[in-house]
Design an enzyme around this catalytic site. Sequence first.
Site, PDB file in Angstrom:
ATOM      1  N   HIS A  57       7.304   2.731  -3.845  1.00  0.00           N
ATOM      2  CA  HIS A  57       7.391   2.154  -2.494  1.00  0.00           C
ATOM      3  C   HIS A  57       6.312   1.101  -2.291  1.00  0.00           C
ATOM      4  O   HIS A  57       5.164   1.424  -1.994  1.00  0.00           O
ATOM      5  CB  HIS A  57       7.219   3.285  -1.472  1.00  0.00           C
ATOM      6  CG  HIS A  57       7.435   2.879  -0.056  1.00  0.00           C
ATOM      7  ND1 HIS A  57       7.822   3.771   0.916  1.00  0.00           N
ATOM      8  CD2 HIS A  57       7.299   1.701   0.595  1.00  0.00           C
ATOM      9  CE1 HIS A  57       7.926   3.154   2.078  1.00  0.00           C
ATOM     10  NE2 HIS A  57       7.609   1.885   1.899  1.00  0.00           N
ATOM     11  N   LEU A  60       6.603  -6.577  -1.696  1.00  0.00           N
ATOM     12  CA  LEU A  60       6.112  -7.741  -2.429  1.00  0.00           C
ATOM     13  C   LEU A  60       6.397  -9.061  -1.715  1.00  0.00           C
ATOM     14  O   LEU A  60       5.994 -10.115  -2.193  1.00  0.00           O
ATOM     15  CB  LEU A  60       6.689  -7.762  -3.853  1.00  0.00           C
ATOM     16  CG  LEU A  60       6.334  -6.551  -4.714  1.00  0.00           C
ATOM     17  CD1 LEU A  60       6.874  -6.725  -6.128  1.00  0.00           C
ATOM     18  CD2 LEU A  60       4.841  -6.302  -4.748  1.00  0.00           C
ATOM     19  N   ARG A  61       7.141  -9.021  -0.606  1.00  0.00           N
ATOM     20  CA  ARG A  61       7.326 -10.168   0.298  1.00  0.00           C
ATOM     21  C   ARG A  61       8.119 -11.328  -0.285  1.00  0.00           C
ATOM     22  O   ARG A  61       8.223 -12.378   0.358  1.00  0.00           O
ATOM     23  CB  ARG A  61       5.973 -10.684   0.782  1.00  0.00           C
ATOM     24  CG  ARG A  61       5.042  -9.629   1.377  1.00  0.00           C
ATOM     25  CD  ARG A  61       5.650  -8.870   2.519  1.00  0.00           C
ATOM     26  NE  ARG A  61       4.658  -8.025   3.205  1.00  0.00           N
ATOM     27  CZ  ARG A  61       4.963  -6.996   3.973  1.00  0.00           C
ATOM     28  NH1 ARG A  61       6.245  -6.657   4.154  1.00  0.00           N
ATOM     29  NH2 ARG A  61       4.019  -6.297   4.565  1.00  0.00           N
ATOM     30  N   ASP A 302       3.025   2.328  -0.401  1.00  0.00           N
ATOM     31  CA  ASP A 302       3.478   1.554   0.759  1.00  0.00           C
ATOM     32  C   ASP A 302       2.627   0.289   0.905  1.00  0.00           C
ATOM     33  O   ASP A 302       2.261  -0.114   2.018  1.00  0.00           O
ATOM     34  CB  ASP A 302       3.447   2.386   2.038  1.00  0.00           C
ATOM     35  CG  ASP A 302       4.330   1.790   3.149  1.00  0.00           C
ATOM     36  OD1 ASP A 302       5.006   0.770   2.886  1.00  0.00           O
ATOM     37  OD2 ASP A 302       4.337   2.330   4.273  1.00  0.00           O
TER      38      ASP A 302
END
Length: 420
Positions: A57, A60-61, A302
């Site tokens: 989870h 990485l945008r 996260d």
Amino acid sequence: MILLKDGTVVNADGMKKTDVLIDVGEIKRVENNISAPNAEVIDCNGKLIFPGFIDMHCHLREPGQTYKEDIGTGSRAALAGGYTAICCMPNTDPPLDNAMAVKYIRTRSAETDGAEVYPIGCMTVGRAGKTLCEYGAMKECGAVAVSDDGSPVDSGAVMLSALKYAKTFNLPVLSHSEDRSISGDGVVNDGENATVSGLRGIPRSAESAAIARDVLLAMEADAKLHIAHVSTKESVEIIRTAKRLGAKITCETCPHYFAATDDEILSYNTNAKINPPLREQADVDAIIAGLADGTIDVIATDHAPHHRDEKSREFDYAPFGTVGLETAFSVAYTRLVATEVVTPSNLCRLMSTTPAEILGLPGGMIKAGARADVAIIDPDVEYTVDSTLFRSKAQNSLFDGWKLKGKVVGVIVNGVQKHV
């Protein structure tokens, strides 16, 4: 050919001091006194040799917000944290809700020199919670699970359909369990510190009630369900009970939920603004107990990178999230292993073996014939986190300035030694 000499191999089923011989991307031998004259020898005396960590989870945008992070910088940040494989969530712009978007991630992963990147496809088109995506096509292009993470699926009927549909492709569903009618516009845990700080609270039932719903739906569908970022004591107990009842449930928590409380918000540190929010000491204790007794299956990061300017806003307007790839192991080692709450073998299960099993990925164990994904740890190194040195583009770390023990000193991905 690489020979790891005189290290202590850590697997989920135990530890032993031995040598490890690696060649052509594979672990060839795990034995004492291996002789390999042509091998590059790495002295691992005093070091721990873990199977490479697998993060189920992270964010990485890419595509759409690469000013925060991209697949290259994120995968290299992962190496610094001992991760050899990471799974990126689909809340990108545009979202990963089709086969070509999923394929793009796998292509970009092959172009980078970091950890292997596996995409998690959207559960619903546009993450809008209404129309299911084409799970089979996404799986064929490399999706290892489906999720609308960043947002819950508000409709129980849609969630039930998703669970049934994913079951036909043997794809795990990763649930961001949140009842938005309860969480509303809250920004921190609803408790004494919210009152003291004057910040809007998120009731713990926003998470636990949604988890109860999703667990019951998964039991009805007889489908695999993985609960993301568990943060409350009630959630731990619901999951514990569901497992006793035979539900096909797994779950994860993150280092910030067992290492920090909502006391962190009292200084209005926006790096402590996380969703779900940091909770209270009783919740931290319950999370740790859940990790110790196996109720909680996985430690995930996260990892949520944001630009410095975004996190510099007033607390109410700053985005949720903290980065975690480069600190997760050390936080876990410091708070769980060094305190003898869990053994190194248990930590291996939480960070390597079980994530590999849930997602059907290679790795997760140091044994002959396994893929050569390895993290080498110096358990005696103590250091202070300095986010300005991160490989990530982002520095929004809750743990900036913390003193930690246990540091990643080497990583091998598919038989290739990487710079950490």
